[in-house]
Design an enzyme around this catalytic site. Structure first.
Site, mmCIF file in Angstrom:
data_model
loop_
_atom_site.group_PDB
_atom_site.id
_atom_site.type_symbol
_atom_site.label_atom_id
_atom_site.label_comp_id
_atom_site.label_asym_id
_atom_site.label_seq_id
_atom_site.Cartn_x
_atom_site.Cartn_y
_atom_site.Cartn_z
ATOM 1 N N HIS A 112 -3.345 -5.067 1.446
ATOM 2 C CA HIS A 112 -2.813 -5.561 2.719
ATOM 3 C C HIS A 112 -3.106 -7.052 2.843
ATOM 4 O O HIS A 112 -4.227 -7.480 2.626
ATOM 5 C CB HIS A 112 -3.483 -4.842 3.898
ATOM 6 C CG HIS A 112 -3.257 -3.369 3.899
ATOM 7 N ND1 HIS A 112 -2.264 -2.778 4.636
ATOM 8 C CD2 HIS A 112 -3.900 -2.376 3.253
ATOM 9 C CE1 HIS A 112 -2.303 -1.462 4.441
ATOM 10 N NE2 HIS A 112 -3.287 -1.195 3.605
ATOM 11 N N GLU A 116 -1.282 -8.535 5.631
ATOM 12 C CA GLU A 116 -0.873 -8.668 7.037
ATOM 13 C C GLU A 116 -2.026 -8.460 8.011
ATOM 14 O O GLU A 116 -1.910 -8.791 9.190
ATOM 15 C CB GLU A 116 0.267 -7.692 7.349
ATOM 16 C CG GLU A 116 -0.128 -6.240 7.483
ATOM 17 C CD GLU A 116 -0.442 -5.552 6.155
ATOM 18 O OE1 GLU A 116 -0.880 -4.393 6.201
ATOM 19 O OE2 GLU A 116 -0.246 -6.146 5.084
ATOM 20 N N CYS A 145 0.837 -1.204 0.000
ATOM 21 C CA CYS A 145 0.000 0.000 0.000
ATOM 22 C C CYS A 145 0.875 1.258 0.000
ATOM 23 O O CYS A 145 1.458 1.601 -1.014
ATOM 24 C CB CYS A 145 -0.994 -0.051 1.165
ATOM 25 S SG CYS A 145 -2.402 1.059 0.952
#
Length: 195
Positions: free
Chosen positions: A179, A181, A80
């Site tokens: 994302h 994570e 990002c």
């Protein structure tokens, strides 16, 4: 030997990346100084606010050490805002000429998919990373509007009747507009650790 992956901890979701790296069996350490860069063999630049990251990196003298790390050929992954930081050129946003690191031959467009309210999740097909789709989140995500000839597109999403690159690799550099994570799926982290 256990891999040591640094996560740039100036701003953003660095804690989540470090935890994902640890779940994959590598050592994740938070990096805030040039000395700490010398202790790692791979680096993740997390999501967050790219303008803020650039300002902080500039104010503490981290821009050049980070650029040298990227140029060294060691693995680097930007997610990002990290994708924006790695892009050679950035379009959009209020502040033209924001501090970025470069190294990845792409043009990134800030907030490509819209503002916070337009954030979305998707299941992406990324054959180089996994045989089954990967669930990811796009949060005020950038898009990649141009890729250089040495850049491999790993994944695209459909947007306004066209396909937009959202995951790319150029040699040692991986960049994703989304994302991974923030969920429990470690496939991208494992892929990065295979570099």
């Amino acid at each position: 030997m256990k891999r040591t992956v640094g996560v740039l901890a100036l701003q953003g979701d660095f804690v989540e990346h470090a935890a994902s790296i640890e779940r994959c069996g590598a050592q994740g350490i938070l990096v805030r100084t040039a000395i700490e860069l010398k202790q790692i063999d791979a680096l993740i630049i997390p999501g967050g606010e790219s303008t803020t990251m650039g300002i902080i990196a500039e104010s503490i003298g981290m821009v050049e050490p980070l650029q040298l790390f990227i140029a060294s050929g060691l693995p680097v992954w930007g997610t990002c805002a990290g994708l924006i930081m790695l892009a050679d050129k950035v379009e959009g946003g209020k502040r033209n000429g924001q501090t970025t690191l470069g190294g990845l031959d792409i043009i990134a467009a800030r907030n490509f998919f819209g503002r916070q309210i337009q954030s979305f999740s998707a299941s992406l097909s990324v054959p180089k990373v996994a045989t089954e789709p990967i669930d990811v989140m796009f949060i005020r995500a950038p898009g990649i509007t141009r890729v250089g000839y040495k850049v491999e597109v790993l994944a695209t999403v459909s947007h306004n009747d066209s396909h937009v690159a959202v995951a790319v690799r150029q040699n040692n550099i991986l960049a994703t507009a989304f994302h991974t994570e923030l969920g429990d799926d470690p496939k991208f982290h494992r892929y990065f650790l295979s570099f």
